[in-house]
Write a protein that holds these residues in place. Structure first.
Motif, mmCIF file in Angstrom:
data_model
loop_
_atom_site.group_PDB
_atom_site.id
_atom_site.type_symbol
_atom_site.label_atom_id
_atom_site.label_comp_id
_atom_site.label_asym_id
_atom_site.label_seq_id
_atom_site.Cartn_x
_atom_site.Cartn_y
_atom_site.Cartn_z
ATOM 1 N N ASN A 8 0.845 -1.198 0.000
ATOM 2 C CA ASN A 8 0.000 0.000 0.000
ATOM 3 C C ASN A 8 0.878 1.246 0.000
ATOM 4 O O ASN A 8 1.590 1.514 0.971
ATOM 5 N N LEU A 9 0.844 2.001 -1.098
ATOM 6 C CA LEU A 9 1.601 3.244 -1.211
ATOM 7 C C LEU A 9 0.655 4.415 -0.994
ATOM 8 O O LEU A 9 -0.424 4.451 -1.573
ATOM 9 N N TYR A 19 9.725 15.983 -2.228
ATOM 10 C CA TYR A 19 10.548 14.927 -1.633
ATOM 11 C C TYR A 19 9.776 13.623 -1.538
ATOM 12 O O TYR A 19 9.760 12.950 -0.503
ATOM 13 N N LEU A 20 9.142 13.261 -2.638
ATOM 14 C CA LEU A 20 8.381 12.012 -2.716
ATOM 15 C C LEU A 20 9.141 10.995 -3.540
ATOM 16 O O LEU A 20 9.916 11.340 -4.431
ATOM 17 N N CYS A 21 8.911 9.731 -3.245
ATOM 18 C CA CYS A 21 9.433 8.651 -4.080
ATOM 19 C C CYS A 21 8.437 8.441 -5.227
ATOM 20 O O CYS A 21 7.226 8.514 -5.029
ATOM 21 N N THR A 22 8.955 8.189 -6.431
ATOM 22 C CA THR A 22 8.105 8.024 -7.611
ATOM 23 C C THR A 22 8.448 6.725 -8.326
ATOM 24 O O THR A 22 9.629 6.386 -8.494
ATOM 25 N N ILE A 59 11.225 -1.027 -14.408
ATOM 26 C CA ILE A 59 10.393 -0.234 -13.494
ATOM 27 C C ILE A 59 11.205 -0.018 -12.222
ATOM 28 O O ILE A 59 11.656 -0.984 -11.598
ATOM 29 N N MET A 60 11.370 1.253 -11.839
ATOM 30 C CA MET A 60 12.260 1.565 -10.725
ATOM 31 C C MET A 60 11.647 2.609 -9.794
ATOM 32 O O MET A 60 10.646 3.259 -10.137
ATOM 33 N N LEU A 61 12.269 2.755 -8.646
ATOM 34 C CA LEU A 61 11.900 3.779 -7.667
ATOM 35 C C LEU A 61 12.880 4.935 -7.803
ATOM 36 O O LEU A 61 14.103 4.724 -7.777
ATOM 37 N N VAL A 139 3.149 2.803 -12.675
ATOM 38 C CA VAL A 139 4.137 3.799 -13.067
ATOM 39 C C VAL A 139 3.525 5.192 -12.890
ATOM 40 O O VAL A 139 2.382 5.436 -13.270
ATOM 41 N N GLY A 140 4.299 6.086 -12.293
ATOM 42 C CA GLY A 140 3.817 7.446 -12.025
ATOM 43 C C GLY A 140 3.339 7.641 -10.608
ATOM 44 O O GLY A 140 3.118 8.778 -10.179
ATOM 45 N N ALA A 141 3.168 6.550 -9.855
ATOM 46 C CA ALA A 141 2.721 6.669 -8.461
ATOM 47 C C ALA A 141 3.760 7.444 -7.652
ATOM 48 O O ALA A 141 4.960 7.180 -7.733
#
Length: 471
Positions: A8-9, A19-22, A59-61, A139-141
Motif C-alpha cells: 500500500n503506497l 521529496y516524494l518517491c516516484t 520499473i524503478m523507484l 508507473v507514475g505513483a
C-alpha cells in the motif's frame, strides 16, 4: 503458493511534494561518457547515474536529491556504507555494501564529472523489504508512506538554538488566531520537472510565461490582515456584543512556516539573539502595509549577528559593523509575490511586473523586485514557431513543458546563467536556478552545481551541528 498481500503506497498528511518517491519506467539510457560501467537514465528530463545492469523498460523507484530514505529499506537492501552495515548487523564484514550514511540522505554528488539527479532502485527492492506483492504498483505513483510507515521525507538541517535548551512548540493553531481566509503562508514551490503533465495541460489556457531569478536566502511573509482582537474566546465574545465586531486589522509577519509576530508566535525557536524577521519588519514594513495586503519576499545577504543568511551568498551586501544593521547595505529584501485579501477572504493575486508599482503606491521602499530574466507568451512555445525560440536537440512536438525545461537547463544563450556562478554575489557561489511562472502558478528549476554545493553545505552543517537560519 499463497499470494502475498499487496503493498500500500500513500501520501502522509503533511507530505512535501518535492521529496516524494516516484515509480518510474526507464525509457532512455545513454552511456556515461567517462565510465565504462555507468549509464545515464533520463528521469523527469534529467540524468540519474545507474550501473550497466539497468535496461530500457525497467520499473524503478526514483528518490530525489536531499530526501531521506527509510532505514529498514536501506538495511534490507544493503545500501549503507560497510562500517554502518557491520554495526547494524553486528558482524565484522559484509559482502555487499552501498554509500549511504546513517541518516540515509540522497546527496547530489559528481560521478566521473557528471551530477546524478537522484537515486534509482529496482521496484523489486520494495517487495524484498516488505515481503509483499508489487502487482498493484503503477508507473507514475508518488508516495512517501508504505504500509502506513513513513518511507521517504525531506532532510532537515541540524540547528543550533541560540536561546539554549530544547525548543518548545506552542499548541496554538494559526486558525485560532486569525479570521478565516486572511493569513496564508507561501506555498511550497514544486519542482518544474515533476509536473510536466500538469504544465502541458495548463499552457494552452495560459497567457504569459515569466522566468525569474531564484535567490538563496530566507523567506519572510507579511500582511496587514483581519485578526481577532484577543487570543481569548471569552474576551472576543464580549467585543462582539459591545462593538459588533471581534476583528481588527493588524500587521502579522512570519518566516516560511512560523509566525514571528510576538503576540502570535507559534514556535519558540530562536536562531539569533534577535530574530531577523522582526528587524526586517521594523526597518522596512512597520505601519506601511495597506489593509488587506500580503507581501512575500526573500531576505538575502547578512544577518544582524554578522554571519551570512546563507553561507557565502552575499548578494552585494557587506558585513554589518559597529552595531549598525541597515537594509540595502547589510541585507536586501526581494519581493516576489503580493496579494490583497478582502474581509470575506477573497484573494487577488498581482502579476509579477505590477509588484514594483504596488510597492511604490504603498510607500514601501528599501526593497527590490525579484529579477525578471525573460517574459514571453505561451503561444510562442506551443505553436509552430516554437523551435525558433526553443532550439534544443531534445525538442519534441506536443511536449512544450519538456521543451521549455530543456531550453532553460541547457541555457545555450546564457539568458539564465545556469550552471555558472551567481551574477548578484561578489563571492564565488553557484547560481541557484530560476522560477518559471505561468499566469499565477510557479515552479522552480535548480542548477546541478547548486545541488552539489547544497549537499556539501549540508554535510558541513551536519558535521558542525549548526545551522545559519530557519528558512
Amino acid at each position: 503458493m499463497e499470494k502475498l498481500p499487496n503493498i500500500n503506497l500513500s501520501l502522509s498528511k503533511d507530505h512535501n511534494p518535492n521529496y516524494l518517491c516516484t515509480v518510474v519506467k526507464i525509457e532512455a539510457l545513454r552511456k556515461h561518457p567517462n565510465a565504462d560501467r555507468l549509464q545515464l537514465a533520463e528521469v523527469f528530463g534529467t540524468d540519474v547515474i545507474v550501473d550497466d545492469s539497468v535496461q530500457i523498460g525497467d520499473i524503478m523507484l526514483h528518490f530525489p536529491i536531499e530526501c531521506c530514505i527509510n532505514a529498514g529499506f536501506l538495511l534490507t537492501n544493503m545500501l549503507y556504507r560497510e562500517k554502518i552495515l557491520c554495526e547494524k548487523l553486528k558482524v565484522e564484514n559484509v559482502r555487499k555494501s552501498g554509500f549511504f550514511e546513517e541518516k540515509g540522505r540522497v546527496k547530489a554528488t559528481r560521478l566521473r564529472g557528471l551530477v546524478s539527479n537522484g537515486f534509482l532502485m529496482p521496484i523489486a527492492s520494495l517487495e524484498k523489504n516488505y515481503n509483499k506483492s508489487i502487482d498493484n504498483v503503477e508507473v507514475g505513483a508518488r508516495f512517501d508512506t508504505v504500509n502506513d510507515i513513513l518511507f521517504v521525507w525531506k532532510y532537515e538541517k541540524p540547528v543550533e538554538r541560540m536561546s539554549g535548551g530544547k525548543a518548545r512548540r506552542r499548541k496554538r493553531n494559526v486558525s485560532e488566531l486569525f479570521i478565516g481566509g486572511q493569513w496564508r503562508f507561501h506555498y511550497d514551490t514544486e519542482k518544474y520537472e515533476n509536473n510536466f503533465m500538469e504544465i502541458n495541460d495548463l499552457l494552452p489556457r495560459a497567457n504569459t510565461i515569466i522566468i525569474s531569478q531564484k535567490l538563496h536566502g530566507t523567506s519572510i511573509c507579511l500582511g496587514n490582515i483581519l485578526v481577532k482582537k484577543s487570543k481569548y474566546k471569552f474576551i472576543n465574545w464580549l467585543y462582539k456584543i459591545f462593538t459588533k465586531s471581534d476583528a481588527e486589522y493588524r500587521d502579522v509577519w512570519s518566516s516560511r512556516t512560523v509566525i514571528k509576530t510576538p503576540v502570535y508566535k507559534t514556535n519558540n525557536r530562536k536562531f539569533y539573539e534577535d530574530d531577523i524577521w522582526d528587524t526586517v519588519y521594523d526597518q522596512c514594513f512597520k505601519n506601511k502595509i495597506p489593509k488587506g495586503m500580503s507581501i512575500y519576499a526573500e531576505i538575502v545577504g547578512y544577518a544582524q549577528s554578522g554571519g551570512f543568511i546563507q553561507p557565502g551568498f552575499d548578494y552585494g551586501c557587506v558585513q554589518p559593523e559597529n552595531g549598525e544593521y541597515k537594509p540595502v547595505a547589510n541585507y536586501k529584501v526581494y519581493v516576489y509575490r503580493i496579494t490583497e485579501t478582502d474581509a470575506q477572504g477573497n484573494v487577488t493575486e498581482f502579476p509579477l511586473p505590477d509588484l514594483d508599482r504596488k510597492l511604490k503606491e504603498s510607500g514601501l521602499d528599501n526593497m527590490e523586485i525579484i529579477p525578471i530574466l525573460k517574459t514571453f507568451s505561451t503561444a510562442e512555445i506551443t505553436g509552430r514557431e516554437a523551435k525558433k525560440i526553443i532550439p534544443s536537440e531534445r525538442f519534441e512536438n506536443g511536449k512544450p513543458a519538456e521543451n521549455l525545461f530543456h531550453w532553460i537547463k541547457e541555457d545555450s544563450d546564457n539568458l539564465f546563467n545556469m550552471e555558472k556562478n551567481s551574477r548578484l554575489c561578489r563571492n564565488k557561489v553557484p547560481e541557484e536556478g530560476v522560477v518559471v511562472r505561468i499566469d499565477h502558478r510557479a515552479w522552480k528549476i535548480k542548477c546541478n552545481n547548486f545541488y552539489v554545493w547544497e549537499s556539501k553545505d549540508l554535510d558541513s552543517r551536519e558535521t558542525n551541528g549548526t545551522d545559519i537560519i530557519d528558512n
